[in-house]
Design a protein around this motif. Structure first.
Motif, mmCIF file in Angstrom:
data_model
loop_
_atom_site.group_PDB
_atom_site.id
_atom_site.type_symbol
_atom_site.label_atom_id
_atom_site.label_comp_id
_atom_site.label_asym_id
_atom_site.label_seq_id
_atom_site.Cartn_x
_atom_site.Cartn_y
_atom_site.Cartn_z
ATOM 1 N N ILE A 8 -10.031 97.005 35.486
ATOM 2 C CA ILE A 8 -10.127 97.799 34.259
ATOM 3 C C ILE A 8 -11.525 98.364 34.037
ATOM 4 N N GLN A 9 -12.453 97.972 34.897
ATOM 5 C CA GLN A 9 -13.852 98.364 34.706
ATOM 6 C C GLN A 9 -14.522 98.444 36.071
ATOM 7 N N ASP A 10 -15.443 99.388 36.220
ATOM 8 C CA ASP A 10 -16.208 99.498 37.453
ATOM 9 C C ASP A 10 -17.657 99.794 37.100
ATOM 10 N N GLY A 11 -18.555 99.577 38.055
ATOM 11 C CA GLY A 11 -19.970 99.848 37.843
ATOM 12 C C GLY A 11 -20.668 98.758 37.050
ATOM 13 N N CYS A 12 -21.993 98.890 36.969
ATOM 14 C CA CYS A 12 -22.794 97.876 36.282
ATOM 15 C C CYS A 12 -24.110 98.488 35.818
ATOM 16 N N SER A 30 -15.172 102.302 32.067
ATOM 17 C CA SER A 30 -14.006 101.535 31.645
ATOM 18 C C SER A 30 -12.773 102.430 31.633
ATOM 19 N N ARG A 31 -11.654 101.863 32.039
ATOM 20 C CA ARG A 31 -10.388 102.591 31.945
ATOM 21 C C ARG A 31 -9.957 102.628 30.492
ATOM 22 N N SER A 32 -9.272 103.673 30.104
ATOM 23 C CA SER A 32 -8.799 103.775 28.723
ATOM 24 C C SER A 32 -7.708 102.741 28.474
ATOM 25 N N LEU A 33 -7.563 102.355 27.208
ATOM 26 C CA LEU A 33 -6.516 101.403 26.843
ATOM 27 C C LEU A 33 -5.139 101.978 27.162
ATOM 28 N N GLU A 34 -4.980 103.283 26.988
ATOM 29 C CA GLU A 34 -3.692 103.930 27.259
ATOM 30 C C GLU A 34 -3.345 103.840 28.744
ATOM 31 N N ASP A 35 -4.325 104.119 29.608
ATOM 32 C CA ASP A 35 -4.124 104.062 31.053
ATOM 33 C C ASP A 35 -3.799 102.635 31.494
ATOM 34 N N LEU A 36 -4.512 101.709 30.919
ATOM 35 C CA LEU A 36 -4.299 100.291 31.203
ATOM 36 C C LEU A 36 -2.878 99.870 30.811
ATOM 37 N N ALA A 37 -2.466 100.227 29.605
ATOM 38 C CA ALA A 37 -1.127 99.864 29.119
ATOM 39 C C ALA A 37 -0.034 100.484 29.979
ATOM 40 N N GLU A 38 -0.260 101.710 30.414
ATOM 41 C CA GLU A 38 0.734 102.392 31.245
ATOM 42 C C GLU A 38 0.918 101.673 32.589
ATOM 43 N N GLU A 50 2.246 87.910 35.156
ATOM 44 C CA GLU A 50 0.858 87.514 34.900
ATOM 45 C C GLU A 50 -0.073 88.638 35.342
ATOM 46 N N ILE A 51 -1.045 88.931 34.491
ATOM 47 C CA ILE A 51 -2.033 89.966 34.770
ATOM 48 C C ILE A 51 -3.413 89.329 34.769
ATOM 49 N N VAL A 52 -4.194 89.640 35.808
ATOM 50 C CA VAL A 52 -5.592 89.219 35.871
ATOM 51 C C VAL A 52 -6.429 90.484 35.701
ATOM 52 N N LEU A 53 -7.173 90.544 34.602
ATOM 53 C CA LEU A 53 -8.040 91.692 34.349
ATOM 54 C C LEU A 53 -9.346 91.486 35.100
ATOM 55 N N THR A 54 -9.732 92.473 35.913
ATOM 56 C CA THR A 54 -10.929 92.343 36.726
ATOM 57 C C THR A 54 -11.848 93.551 36.533
ATOM 58 N N GLY A 55 -13.066 93.382 37.002
ATOM 59 C CA GLY A 55 -14.045 94.459 36.966
ATOM 60 C C GLY A 55 -15.330 93.998 37.615
ATOM 61 N N ILE A 56 -16.165 94.948 37.970
ATOM 62 C CA ILE A 56 -17.456 94.620 38.554
ATOM 63 C C ILE A 56 -18.311 93.867 37.541
ATOM 64 N N HIS A 57 -18.292 94.320 36.307
ATOM 65 C CA HIS A 57 -19.004 93.657 35.203
ATOM 66 C C HIS A 57 -18.060 93.661 34.009
ATOM 67 N N THR A 77 -13.704 96.874 23.020
ATOM 68 C CA THR A 77 -14.276 95.741 23.742
ATOM 69 C C THR A 77 -13.228 95.131 24.670
ATOM 70 N N LEU A 78 -13.650 94.157 25.435
ATOM 71 C CA LEU A 78 -12.734 93.441 26.308
ATOM 72 C C LEU A 78 -11.587 92.817 25.511
ATOM 73 N N ILE A 79 -11.871 92.346 24.324
ATOM 74 C CA ILE A 79 -10.812 91.774 23.466
ATOM 75 C C ILE A 79 -9.719 92.805 23.202
ATOM 76 N N ASP A 80 -10.108 94.057 22.988
ATOM 77 C CA ASP A 80 -9.112 95.110 22.745
ATOM 78 C C ASP A 80 -8.211 95.284 23.962
ATOM 79 N N ALA A 81 -8.792 95.232 25.156
ATOM 80 C CA ALA A 81 -7.995 95.349 26.379
ATOM 81 C C ALA A 81 -7.025 94.170 26.506
ATOM 82 N N ILE A 82 -7.516 92.978 26.222
ATOM 83 C CA ILE A 82 -6.670 91.781 26.302
ATOM 84 C C ILE A 82 -5.512 91.888 25.306
#
Length: 166
Positions: A8-12, A30-38, A50-57, A77-82
């Motif tokens: 859901i996230q790349d770069g640092c 960061s990927r948008s919440l809409e893209d993530l939900a889709e 089960e979903i594991v949310l990952t990212g570089i940072h 924030t990350l909480i919003d994605a969760i």
């Protein structure tokens, strides 16, 4: 075949002394919440539970999206994605990839505790237990602060799995 890893996230933006990531992968995105939900809705339709949310940072999720927002209550924030993932029918468990200790706060854990689908496994980057080494590495915490974060996690999740890399 029931667990999917979703980046859901790349770069640092940390620029740790040893890391080439900010140069090779660029600044946080960061990927948008809409893209993530889709994407996760499609995974759920395919039987993933089960979903594991990952990212570089991963801890920086949303900071780039929220950079122009003045009101803290509207920042992403990350909480919003969760919470967005938790809304998706068919998803039973949510896990997180590696986190920086700095994200572990009372507010973060209180929000996380409200997500029934969250699996209490915290992989916190340590890198070193030596404060001088952490400083030379340009890490933004001390060994004592790391321990405080682990104790804070235990205050909210008595039997949380806490793992690290050294």
């Amino acid at each position: 075949h029931t667990r999917a890893f979703v980046k859901i996230q790349d770069g640092c933006n940390q620029f740790c002394t040893y890391s080439i990531i900010p140069y090779a992968r660029g600044r946080i995105r960061s990927r948008s919440l809409e893209d993530l939900a889709e994407e996760i809705s499609k995974l759920a339709e395919c039987g993933y539970k089960e979903i594991v949310l990952t990212g570089i940072h991963l801890s920086s999720y949303g900071k780039d999206i929220s950079s122009d927002i003045k009101n803290d209550e509207e920042k992403i924030t990350l909480i919003d994605a969760i919470k967005e993932v938790a809304k998706i029918d068919g998803i039973k468990r949510i896990r997180l990839g590696s986190l920086e200790p700095g994200i572990i706060t009372t507010e973060f854990l209180e929000e996380l505790k409200s997500v029934d689908k969250f699996c209490p496994h915290f992989h916190l980057s340590l890198q070193s237990g030596c404060d001088e080494t952490l400083k030379r590495m340009n890490r933004h915490y001390t060994a004592a602060q790391y321990l405080e974060k682990c104790q804070l996690i235990r205050a909210y999740y008595r039997f949380a799995a806490i793992t690290t890399d050294v």
